[in-house]
Scaffold this motif. Structure first.
Motif, mmCIF file in Angstrom:
data_model
loop_
_atom_site.group_PDB
_atom_site.id
_atom_site.type_symbol
_atom_site.label_atom_id
_atom_site.label_comp_id
_atom_site.label_asym_id
_atom_site.label_seq_id
_atom_site.Cartn_x
_atom_site.Cartn_y
_atom_site.Cartn_z
ATOM 1 N N LYS A 96 0.668 -1.710 0.171
ATOM 2 C CA LYS A 96 -0.351 0.158 0.211
ATOM 3 C C LYS A 96 0.598 1.336 0.153
ATOM 4 C CE LYS A 96 -4.234 -2.048 2.420
ATOM 5 N NZ LYS A 96 -5.850 -2.323 3.198
ATOM 6 N N ILE A 97 2.060 1.065 0.775
ATOM 7 C CA ILE A 97 2.567 1.738 0.477
ATOM 8 C C ILE A 97 4.524 2.159 -0.596
ATOM 9 C CG2 ILE A 97 4.456 3.820 1.680
ATOM 10 C CD1 ILE A 97 2.813 3.511 4.164
ATOM 11 N N TYR A 106 -0.067 9.869 -2.144
ATOM 12 C CA TYR A 106 -0.579 9.616 -0.592
ATOM 13 C C TYR A 106 -1.126 10.586 0.332
ATOM 14 C CZ TYR A 106 2.481 5.720 -1.627
ATOM 15 O OH TYR A 106 3.520 4.732 -2.181
ATOM 16 N N ILE A 172 0.705 9.770 5.814
ATOM 17 C CA ILE A 172 0.539 9.085 4.922
ATOM 18 C C ILE A 172 -0.328 7.885 5.382
ATOM 19 C CG2 ILE A 172 2.061 7.706 3.486
ATOM 20 C CD1 ILE A 172 4.080 9.947 2.956
ATOM 21 N N ARG A 175 -3.997 8.176 6.022
ATOM 22 C CA ARG A 175 -4.443 8.243 4.595
ATOM 23 C C ARG A 175 -5.008 6.634 3.919
ATOM 24 N NH1 ARG A 175 -3.797 14.395 2.020
ATOM 25 N NH2 ARG A 175 -3.937 15.604 3.366
ATOM 26 N N VAL A 176 -3.349 6.212 4.162
ATOM 27 C CA VAL A 176 -4.103 5.109 2.894
ATOM 28 C C VAL A 176 -4.762 3.960 4.377
ATOM 29 C CG1 VAL A 176 -2.075 3.093 2.551
ATOM 30 C CG2 VAL A 176 -1.574 5.189 2.278
ATOM 31 N N SER A 177 -4.520 3.573 5.613
ATOM 32 C CA SER A 177 -5.015 2.804 6.170
ATOM 33 C C SER A 177 -5.911 2.843 6.652
ATOM 34 C CB SER A 177 -4.730 2.508 8.172
ATOM 35 O OG SER A 177 -3.991 3.874 8.633
#
Length: 753
Positions: A96-97, A106, A172, A175-177
């Motif tokens: 995801k990153i 991101y 980040i 926002r990603v998780s």
């Protein structure tokens, strides 16, 4: 992802004796006795040996409280490596990153050019922190300011420790998780490790065992409230600070790292994050999040080796880990209590030195190695690596050296001189390529000479012979090749390397390539990847711009041509494929008389195609950056070329008179080629577009057939003559170029970015 190569720098040779912790205890006790800090918890483990020391006071104001082993400390910047770093890495493991992805993937409102790696290594160029003025507060406001603040420099130029880097990393993660950093870390890091006394925003019932720091701006003693002003303004949950923990919980975290990430991270992730990721031209060495060798490395002390790693916190906390001996040192204090004036910087170093007492370490060759205070960091070419290895690869060998003026190390010392004086190496003779041993001759044939400094014979490979004869190899054990290539198929040095490899194979001699960076980068490939006829300017089926180093090309040719050479490549260290020559910190030296700048080298794979048809600036101050002919209207040509919209270049009308080569001493109209975007530049595309334009504008005057001298593809020349556009010509070689990409993949030795 290609993980960076780790060379274990040190081997543990000593044993920690039972009483060796006594001096360590004394260091901390003496500091606490002086009240700086007022109290501390120290925990050390080395293999099976453990020691915990609890000393002094947890608080002295408004009342004294004894330090306890379960005291909770404001971890300050240990937040970066205990919460933010593992959270980012876990999301990387899930895909995801991406480490080399730009931050704006991101955080879309962020600027271009800064990657996740830049944030993790503090090489982003961002400011150290968010200014206090004008007055602000709120998490969203903090993120907005972090995004909008101007950088202090471009990324990958210098190391600057910056809280903003980790504020952005925490965002980040959010926002990603889809959940806040504190929730993600609690669920995925602290809970699996049973770190029950570690969290952001500690509850009220924890406060009695939390070590206070100092009074805030309103005179209230901070206890259970994060000390860092920025984190406090943002609500206490940020990527750079805000975590509270105990020495016992930090012990669980350190053991996880030493156990290869057990229960949290994959072993390869632990290896990745504890490897230096700062580029070779940055003096400081940082892993992902972790400090390895910088001004922040005080907890390493005077004995723990480079290759160990750790971090500190502003409030007086530190963790240092030495993986080869399974040693870690945890120091927890509140050096700010009660008035904010305490300092433990020197104490960090004393603790690290005392903790390593009784241990001895043997250094091994290869990075990472200690830097000298006056050392200027650069990429290391093969000769630099060979010097670092004390010439061990060539020990006991009688060698012949194929080189020219580009055979120098980072200090500009000649490879000839270095090998001539190397211990246990017998340099017997020199072989010179096109342009001679000093690279100043621009003629068709060069004879044999003698090196004035060493007295060694210099045998020309650009005269009657193009390769060493069996007689010349008879008294040698190996040939060594050290010449700077330019990254273009028709540059003849690679052809020289190939025929020398063949000669070495036939004579059953070893062949060493002291590899060098590709000055125009190792990512892009361009142009037709097949040739009509093999010759010195087309020694193998590779594109005009091949994106490989000499060592990689040697491996490819040895395999694909079944040469059977006993080939050994001494690799470049610190170079990434996306680096151009001026990213390396290495000194430029003209590889040939007319290759005078990186700009010329970048344009050469395309502009060089024209050098038998028009003047390409030989006999001017800027070869390969101008081109023209007596019959060219410079204004018209510049206008027509700019209309094409070619990527990365712009054309300016110019008139010049070359003093040599094509159209010598004739006034020429033409264009100056300005590189406007190095990343977007496609020199072969530009060269073909210019050829097509000259053919269209001046079909009777332009010597199209001579383009094939270096293009080596008659079908393309015929297509241009038939009026095909440059875009159609470029599409023609797409299939072969894709096939080359697959061939090339197995021979690449260096990281992508």
């Amino acid at each position: 992802m290609i993980l960076p190569r780790i060379i274990l720098p040190l081997l543990f040779c000593g044993v920690v004796h039972a009483d060796e912790f006594d001096s360590l205890r004394n260091v901390v006790r003496q500091a606490v006795a002086k009240g700086n800090p007022p109290g501390a918890v120290l925990h050390v483990e080395s293999g099976e040996k453990k020691m915990t020391l609890v000393e002094g006071q947890r608080a002295v104001s408004p009342a004294k409280e004894a330090m306890t082993e379960d005291t909770v400390f404001d971890a300050a910047s240990l937040t970066k490596v205990m919460a933010t770093l593992p959270s980012v890495l876990l999301l990387m493991e899930k895909g995801k990153i991406e480490l080399e992805a730009e931050v704006r993937r991101y955080i879309p409102e962020f600027r271009a050019g800064i990657t996740v790696r830049h944030l993790l290594t503090h090489t982003s160029g961002l400011r150290p922190g968010i200014p206090k003025e004008p007055v602000w507060s709120g998490y969203d406001t903090g993120i907005k300011l972090a995004v909008e603040l101007a950088s202090e420099g471009p990324p990958d130029r210098f190391f600057r420790y910056s809280d903003i880097n980790f504020i952005l990393l925490g965002e980040i993660v959010r926002r990603v998780s889809g959940i806040a950093l504190n929730e993600f870390a609690a669920k995925n890091v602290f809970a699996p490790l049973k770190m029950d006394s570690t969290r952001f925003l500690p509850p009220e019932d924890w406060h009695p065992r939390i070590a206070p720091t100092e009074k805030d701006q309103d005179g209230v003693m901070l206890r259970g409230v994060v000390h860092d002003p920025t984190s406090r303004k943002m609500g206490g949950v940020t990527g750079h600070a805000g975590l509270f923990t105990t020495a016992g919980d930090l012990t669980k975290y350190a053991r996880m790292i030493l156990d290869g990430g057990a229960g949290v991270l994959k072993p390869e992730t632990v290896k990745l994050m504890t490897t230096p990721h700062t580029i070779s031209t940055v003096f400081e060495r940082r892993g992902l999040g972790w400090d390895i060798d910088s001004t922040f490395s005080r907890p390493r002390g005077k004995t723990f080796p480079i290759g160990s790693f750790g971090h500190t916190g502003f409030t007086g906390t530190s963790l240092w880990i030495e993986p080869q001996t399974k040693t870690f040192v945890i120091f927890m204090s509140s050096r700010l209590h009660p008035d904010g004036n305490g300092s433990v910087r020197d104490l960090y170093e004393e603790i690290g030195t005392a903790a390593a007492q009784g241990m001895t370490f043997a250094t091994a060759s290869g990075p990472p190695w200690p830097r000298g205070e006056t050392e200027v960091p650069t990429v290391l070419n093969g000769i630099d690596v060979l010097v670092r290895r004390k010439f061990g690869d060539l020990k006991g060998l009688r060698i012949g050296l194929i080189t020219n003026q580009t055979g120098i190390d980072a200090q500009r010392r000649s490879t000839i001189d270095l090998l001539a004086t190397a211990p246990d190496v017998r340099l017997k003779k020199l072989f010179s390529p096109e342009h001679g041993i000093r690279g100043v001759l621009d003629q068709e044939k060069i004879g044999d000479t003698k090196d004035k400094k060493t007295g060694l014979p210099v045998l020309s490979l650009y005269g009657e012979r193009r390769a060493p004869s069996p007689e010349q190899l008879a008294d040698l054990d190996a040939l060594v090749f050290d010449i700077q290539d330019i990254g273009c198929r028709f540059y003849t040095y690679i052809g020289t390397m190939r025929v020398c490899m063949e000669a070495a194979a036939k004579a059953k001699k070893a062949f060493y390539v002291l590899d060098r960076v590709n000055p125009i980068g190792g990512l892009a490939v361009e142009g037709p990847a097949v040739v009509d006829e093999e010759k010195p300017t087309a020694t193998h089926a590779i594109p005009l711009r091949h994106g490989m180093t000499a060592g990689e090309l040697a491996l490819m040719m040895n395999a694909e041509r079944f040469i059977g050479c006993d080939l050994k490549v001494i690799p470049v260290e610190g170079w990434r494929r996306g680096m151009l020559f001026d990213h390396t910190g290495l000194p430029w030296i003209n590889p040939s008389p007319n290759m005078r700048s990186l700009n010329a080298a970048q344009l050469y794979p395309g502009i060089g195609l024209l050098e038998f048809s028009v003047s390409v600036g030989r006999g001017t101050d800027t070869p390969f950056e101008v081109l023209g002919a007596p019959y060219v209207n410079d204004l018209r040509l510049a206008h027509e070329l700019n209309k094409l919209g070619l990527s990365g270049v712009q054309f300016t009308p110019v008139r010049f008179t070359p003093t040599t080569s094509v159209f010598k001493n004739e006034a020429c109209g033409g264009v100056r080629i300005v590189i406007t975007d190095r990343a977007a530049l496609k020199p072969v595309e530009a060269g073909v577009a210019i050829i097509c334009t000259l053919q269209r504008l001046y079909p009777k005057s332009f010597a199209l057939s001579k383009v094939n001298t270096l293009l080596n593809c008659e079908a393309l020349v015929k297509a241009i003559k038939a009026g095909e556009t440059w875009k159609a010509i470029e599409a023609w070689w797409g299939v072969d170029l894709a096939a080359f990409g697959e061939r090339r993949e197995g021979f690449l030795k260096y990281e992508q970015k």
